[in-house]
Design an enzyme around this catalytic site. Structure first.
Site, PDB file in Angstrom:
ATOM      1  N   GLU A 140      -7.282 -23.419 -87.412  1.00  0.00           N
ATOM      2  CA  GLU A 140      -8.830 -22.011 -86.892  1.00  0.00           C
ATOM      3  C   GLU A 140      -8.850 -21.456 -87.907  1.00  0.00           C
ATOM      4  OE1 GLU A 140     -10.559 -22.146 -83.204  1.00  0.00           O
ATOM      5  OE2 GLU A 140     -12.118 -21.487 -83.621  1.00  0.00           O
ATOM      6  N   THR A 188     -30.369 -32.728 -93.017  1.00  0.00           N
ATOM      7  CA  THR A 188     -29.076 -32.773 -93.738  1.00  0.00           C
ATOM      8  C   THR A 188     -28.958 -31.799 -94.731  1.00  0.00           C
ATOM      9  OG1 THR A 188     -29.478 -34.274 -95.353  1.00  0.00           O
ATOM     10  CG2 THR A 188     -28.268 -34.989 -93.320  1.00  0.00           C
ATOM     11  N   CYS A 381      -7.854  -8.516 -60.434  1.00  0.00           N
ATOM     12  CA  CYS A 381      -7.191  -6.804 -61.077  1.00  0.00           C
ATOM     13  C   CYS A 381      -8.521  -5.503 -61.102  1.00  0.00           C
ATOM     14  CB  CYS A 381      -7.466  -7.159 -62.842  1.00  0.00           C
ATOM     15  SG  CYS A 381      -6.466  -6.241 -64.408  1.00  0.00           S
ATOM     16  N   MET A 384      -8.838  -6.326 -57.175  1.00  0.00           N
ATOM     17  CA  MET A 384      -8.362  -5.721 -56.502  1.00  0.00           C
ATOM     18  C   MET A 384      -7.909  -4.976 -56.599  1.00  0.00           C
ATOM     19  SD  MET A 384      -4.153  -5.685 -56.675  1.00  0.00           S
ATOM     20  CE  MET A 384      -3.782  -3.948 -56.622  1.00  0.00           C
ATOM     21  N   HIS A 507      -3.976 -11.928 -63.383  1.00  0.00           N
ATOM     22  CA  HIS A 507      -4.509 -12.204 -63.882  1.00  0.00           C
ATOM     23  C   HIS A 507      -4.508 -14.029 -63.671  1.00  0.00           C
ATOM     24  CE1 HIS A 507      -7.705  -9.621 -65.763  1.00  0.00           C
ATOM     25  NE2 HIS A 507      -7.021  -8.887 -66.214  1.00  0.00           N
ATOM     26  N   GLU A 509      -6.612 -15.928 -63.865  1.00  0.00           N
ATOM     27  CA  GLU A 509      -7.245 -17.663 -64.892  1.00  0.00           C
ATOM     28  C   GLU A 509      -7.013 -17.540 -65.439  1.00  0.00           C
ATOM     29  OE1 GLU A 509      -8.409 -13.689 -63.898  1.00  0.00           O
ATOM     30  OE2 GLU A 509      -8.872 -13.051 -65.619  1.00  0.00           O
TER      31      GLU A 509
HETATM   32  N1  GLN Z   1      -9.288  -0.794 -65.279  1.00  0.00           N
HETATM   33  C1  GLN Z   1      -8.285  -0.660 -64.847  1.00  0.00           C
HETATM   34  C2  GLN Z   1      -6.861  -0.677 -65.255  1.00  0.00           C
HETATM   35  O1  GLN Z   1      -7.047  -0.467 -66.189  1.00  0.00           O
HETATM   36  C3  GLN Z   1      -8.181  -2.832 -64.339  1.00  0.00           C
HETATM   37  C4  GLN Z   1      -8.150  -3.671 -65.672  1.00  0.00           C
HETATM   38  C5  GLN Z   1      -8.599  -4.975 -65.686  1.00  0.00           C
HETATM   39  O2  GLN Z   1      -9.094  -5.727 -64.917  1.00  0.00           O
HETATM   40  N2  GLN Z   1      -8.136  -5.750 -66.227  1.00  0.00           N
HETATM   41  O3  GLN Z   1      -5.831  -0.978 -64.177  1.00  0.00           O
END
Ligand code: GLN
Length: 553
Positions: A140, A188, A381, A384, A507, A509
């Protein structure tokens, strides 16, 4: 011989080239072909790692730690294509490589030029993906035809067919066929102009995929075919999807795109079997329940900044036959208006990753609210890290607990830089990145979700939970239940005496797919559903417009 498909875009940006490329990859895989995907981005940054998510959307991280464009997230969600740092190149990287060669004297005193040196480098990165285990490489090209920045890439893909043979290359151009209200008809001309620009630089597209909000009549398709010099069957309509992005491949199949590609490239492919995908769409269309999740972030107003989080919530919803409505809550608003007003009524609260101090206190308030009101909470991240700060301040009694990212001299650095990161100041490529193993405590909620002791998840951060506080936190009910195998790095914090409170340094996700939900997201959405069902139809935070996570604009 590996075949090559090039996908370009014209008329305007944001047509969904990434989604269309991913859908093509998925369809070819469903026809039994082995596919690899790649994106070439015309911007000059060496990678998107240092770019603001506000401008460029989320930074998508691969197993090997490369920080890439969010379109690679689509590639991974739709296909099984193995992605590595060879899957995303930018102008910056290409020039860097050429300049480094020049400094080493590899050009033997010649004048270094865009053609052939830059274009050769581009062709080399495209060729790199071809091997005898790959039937098709899909490349792409970012940006829009006509942009100054994308010219060397277009020139390189033009030359590519000369080297590889035109029968081995297919050019697909994605355009817009807009509906003009005043005239009451589709237009078009923009497509004709865009293809005209491509032809001027020597690329005759083989297939046109036309994004449109209304059906394109046969007459209009004939007109496009004639003016753009392509067969009628190669003018493919891609109607806007207001329901789900996962409809895109199905609509391309309706227009026989897979058939056309296989035929034009002379591929020997199996018949298409889309049973799984139809089943997925059926589940998406017929949810049994509906829950609401607040995602509290710095960039809440910006859809692309937390793309993979929204997708992962959707995937978890599919597995629970539940429609997940997402409330995008900007953390700074919580600082101004308080959590009750903005979060009251949500079935779950998620605080995603991020960098920098802005909005931090709002996130901490949101976490406090979720913790004390027993609302399922998922911290990712930075989410947390904020959970640790909140718990440190309000439960452990470390009043000024903080991360040294936000307060260098805090008396209670519950989040800090560990030794390996301490001496690094350069912002590009200095983080703990990519897939890392972690071992789970078998008495944890996380273990119950994963069903395995050793997990591998992707990381992108500098700061860590400070091990000096492990004991104090555990004594008050927050335990480290996942750690790096050497035990040195805290990966997961969980709260006792709460329906579902899980905060992870990685992460998760990035590894969620529509057909394979991520275990922690599934656990979180499940807990939110339990809360929802036990509460009946409580009203949701009034000032936040809930939005179904529908198709891309
Ligand atoms: N800022 C935080 C760190 O550097 C968390 C990074 C993040 O959430 N990806 O550890």
């Amino acid at each position: 011989m590996t075949k090559q498909i090039f996908v370009t875009g014209g008329v305007v940006s944001s047509l969904g080239k990434g989604l269309t490329s991913a859908s093509i990859g998925m369809l070819l895989e469903q026809r039994g072909l082995r596919v690899k995907m790649q994106k070439l981005d015309p911007y000059i940054n060496v990678d998107p790692g240092t770019m603001s998510p506000y401008q460029h959307g989320e930074v998508y991280v691969l197993d090997d730690g490369s920080e890439t464009d969010l379109d690679l997230g689509h590639y991974e969600r739709f296909t099984h294509s193995p992605l590595t740092r060879d899957s995303n190149y930018t102008t910056g990287q290409i020039y860097l490589a050429v300049i480094e060669k020049e400094r080493r004297g590899e050009f033997l005193g010649k004048t270094v030029q865009v053609i052939p040196h830059i274009t050769n480098e581009i062709k080399a990165v495209i060729r790199k993906l071809a091997d005898d285990r790959t039937d098709v490489v899909i490349t792409e090209i970012g940006g829009t035809v006509g942009d100054i920045e994308s010219q060397p890439f277009l020139e390189a893909i033009r030359q590519f067919a000369l080297d590889a043979g035109p029968e081995n290359c297919l050019y697909i151009h994605l355009t817009l066929v807009p509906y003009l209200k005043a005239a009451g008809e589709l237009k078009t001309k923009p497509t004709q102009h865009s293809v005209g620009q491509l032809r001027q630089i020597g690329i005759q597209p083989d297939v046109l995929i036309c994004r449109t909000e209304r059906p394109i009549s046969r007459e209009d398709r004939e007109k496009i075919a004639l003016f753009c010099n392509v067969p009628l069957e190669a003018v493919i309509e891609e109607r806007d999807k207001d329901f789900s992005i996962y409809e895109v491949p199905l609509s391309l199949v309706e227009n026989r795109l897979d058939h056309l590609i296989v035929k034009q490239l002379g591929l020997s492919a199996e018949p298409l079997d889309l049973t799984d995908w139809h089943e997925l769409m059926h589940r998406l269309r017929n949810p049994k329940h509906e829950i609401s999740i607040a995602v509290v972030g710095k960039y809440a107003e910006h859809f692309d900044a937390y793309k993979s989080i929204y997708e992962a919530l959707d995937h978890a919803g599919i597995s629970h036959e539940t429609q997940v409505r997402i409330g995008r809550v900007q953390s700074e608003r919580i600082e101004e208006e308080g959590p009750e007003r903005l979060l009251g009524g949500f079935d779950g609260v998620l605080v995603p990753g991020g960098f920098g101090e802005r909005g931090i206190e709002g996130k901490i308030q949101a976490i406090h609210f979720a913790r004390t009101r027993q609302i399922p909470f998922f911290g990712i991240c930075l989410g947390m890290q904020c959970a640790a700060i909140e718990f440190g301040r309000n439960v452990v009694g470390l009043e000024r607990a903080n991360s040294t990212e936000f307060h260098k001299d805090t008396p209670h650095p519950v989040i800090c830089l560990l030794d390996e990161q301490r001496n690094i100041t350069d912002k590009g490529g200095t983080m703990r990145l990519g897939s890392q193993p972690a071992d789970l405590d078998t008495m944890s909620r996380s273990f119950a979700c994963y069903g395995t002791e050793r997990i591998h998840e992707r990381h992108r951060h500098r700061y860590e939970f400070n091990n000096l506080y492990r004991g104090q936190f555990a004594a008050h009910g927050m335990r480290v239940v996942g750690s790096s195998p050497d035990g040195k790095l805290a990966e997961i914090l969980e709260l006792r005496d709460h329906p579902w409170f899980v905060a992870v340094q990685f992460h998760p996700e990035f590894k969620s797919k529509p057909t394979a939900r991520q275990p922690l997201f599934a656990g979180f959405v499940g807990a939110a559903l339990v809360r929802h069902l036990s509460r009946g139809d409580a009203p949701t935070g009034e000032s936040i417009a809930l939005e179904a996570h529908a198709a891309e604009p």
